[in-house]
Write an enzyme that holds these catalytic residues in place. Structure first.
Site, PDB file in Angstrom:
ATOM      1  N   ASP A   1     -21.423 -41.804  64.242  1.00 23.11           N
ATOM      2  CA  ASP A   1     -20.672 -42.040  65.469  1.00 23.11           C
ATOM      3  C   ASP A   1     -19.992 -40.781  65.983  1.00 23.11           C
ATOM      4  O   ASP A   1     -19.742 -40.668  67.185  1.00 23.11           O
ATOM      5  CB  ASP A   1     -19.594 -43.110  65.238  1.00 23.11           C
TER       6      ASP A   1
ATOM      7  N   TYR B   1     -24.954 -60.451  68.927  1.00 23.33           N
ATOM      8  CA  TYR B   1     -25.957 -59.390  68.842  1.00 23.33           C
ATOM      9  C   TYR B   1     -26.070 -58.909  67.398  1.00 23.33           C
ATOM     10  O   TYR B   1     -25.630 -57.810  67.065  1.00 23.33           O
ATOM     11  CB  TYR B   1     -25.578 -58.215  69.749  1.00 23.33           C
TER      12      TYR B   1
ATOM     13  N   ALA C   1     -17.638 -42.491  72.368  1.00 22.30           N
ATOM     14  CA  ALA C   1     -17.903 -43.121  73.664  1.00 22.30           C
ATOM     15  C   ALA C   1     -18.376 -44.561  73.454  1.00 22.30           C
ATOM     16  O   ALA C   1     -19.049 -44.877  72.473  1.00 22.30           O
ATOM     17  CB  ALA C   1     -18.952 -42.320  74.432  1.00 22.30           C
TER      18      ALA C   1
END
Length: 392
Positions: free
Chosen positions: A133, A177, A276
């Site tokens: 990340d 998801y 982000a």
């Protein structure tokens, strides 16, 4: 009229003709003059970009590669690989090879899909792609070394690439998801269908947010919602790190809400997460007005999305959020115009072809800085194209 007809319209003039700013007619002493002036200035300075050859983003590639104009040596690449800052890939004779180790296999798979899409047009090269990340090359690091990362701040020299999530690899959100948001080209069609079902005039005018507490920067909006639920409907959901109600500011975790159901609301909030936020591009396709909190973290496509042109910028501490919400409610036409421009930008300039095009341009330009001939590592294995994925 003859003189005017011979004049060449500047791009911002054309934009104003296409999206007239209703607020320009308001009294100069209006309560909202400061915001209206910001919108007008932003539109005057905005240069719409071409849809050809993903040229919107050429400047991002050029800027990211600037630190390496002196060349990338074999020794430099060996140091990047030694530090294990990402997964090492090699492209040799239009075939893709990789070391065995990858921290997140589905993320690597998402990256590999796009490289394989364009590999027949790529020269030999090697690169280290970070699928964590967080970026890996702070500007204080000497020497500057080439590492590809999906997101960064201005404090990093990482080379941005389109994230694996455009194809697969998360983030997983249970139970909606479980394997991630899925293919961008398929998901965007779902969002556009939902947007058609919820045109601007039918949308709920309460500001909306659902998400986990990946950053305390989100706290002020949650607390404002509890204080003024008619203005903001914002709640924390669980994530993998959730342990108790302390992780949702003392209240039970809310249920996760499908992104297509966000389209019911006029005003949608985007916050950074660890880096982000992957939700950013999705929110625009609802045809809703996006409130983007902070501007520190970016992906490759962020620089062409402009505050006041495509979204409402919000201070990181949210100290201006109530006034901004009051402004858009009092200036509904202006709010709708910004929402339309944001949606159209993503529709026109962030198609799957743009992602593939960016990968090709990025790797082609990057390869020019390698100052040596790449030699295949014998213990690396070839990545073979997989069957097309169509699931969400």
């Amino acid at each position: 009229m003859e003189r005017l007809s011979g004049c060449r319209l500047r791009p911002w003039m054309l934009l104003l003709l296409l999206f007239p700013v209703q607020g320009r007619q308001k009294d100069s002493g209006s309560k909202w003059k400061v915001f209206i002036d910001q919108i007008n200035r932003a539109l005057e300075n905005y240069e719409p970009c071409s849809s050809q050859n993903c040229s919107c983003y050429h400047g991002v590639i050029e800027e990211d590669l600037t630190p390496f104009r002196g060349g990338i040596s074999r020794k430099m690449m060996a140091e990047v690989v030694r530090r294990r800052l990402g997964t090492h890939y090699q492209i040799i004779k239009h075939r893709l090879f990789r070391e065995d180790d990858c921290m997140f296999p589905s993320r690597c798979s998402g990256v590999e899909h796009f490289i394989l899409e364009v590999i027949r047009r790529l020269p030999d090269m090697e690169m280290v792609i970070n699928v964590r990340d967080y970026p890996q090359v702070p500007k204080w690091m000497e020497p500057t070394i080439p590492v590809f990362s999906f997101s960064k701040t201005s404090e990093y020299h990482d080379i941005m690439y389109p994230a694996w999530t455009f194809w697969e690899g998360g983030p997983a959100v249970w139970p909606l998801y479980p394997t991630g948001l899925g293919r961008w080209d398929l998901f965007r069609e779902d969002l556009l269908r939902s947007a058609a079902q919820w045109p601007w005039e039918k949308k709920n005018s309460t500001a909306y947010f659902r998400g986990s507490r990946t950053s305390p920067e989100r706290d002020p909006l949650i607390l404002l919602s509890r204080k003024n639920p008619k203005l903001v409907d914002a709640e924390y959901t669980k994530n993998q790190a959730w342990k108790s109600m302390k992780d949702t500011l003392g209240k039970p975790a809310a249920k996760d809400v499908h992104l297509i159901d966000h389209c019911k609301y006029k005003y949608l909030f985007n916050f950074r997460g660890v880096a982000a936020s992957f939700r950013f591009k999705h929110l625009f396709l609802c045809g809703s007005l996006v409130f983007h909190v902070g501007d520190e973290w970016v992906e490759f496509f962020y620089p062409q999305l402009k505050p006041w042109v495509h979204y409402i910028p919000v201070k990181t501490d949210l100290s201006d959020v109530q006034e901004l919400l009051q402004f858009v409610k009092a200036n509904d036409d202006l709010a709708q115009e910004i929402a339309k421009r944001g949606s159209q930008f993503i529709i026109n300039h962030l198609q799957m072809d743009d992602i593939t095009c960016y990968w090709e341009n990025l790797l082609t330009e990057y390869s020019k800085f390698l100052s040596y001939n790449v030699t295949r590592r014998k213990d690396y294995y070839q990545i073979i194209p997989r069957r097309l994925k169509t699931e969400l």
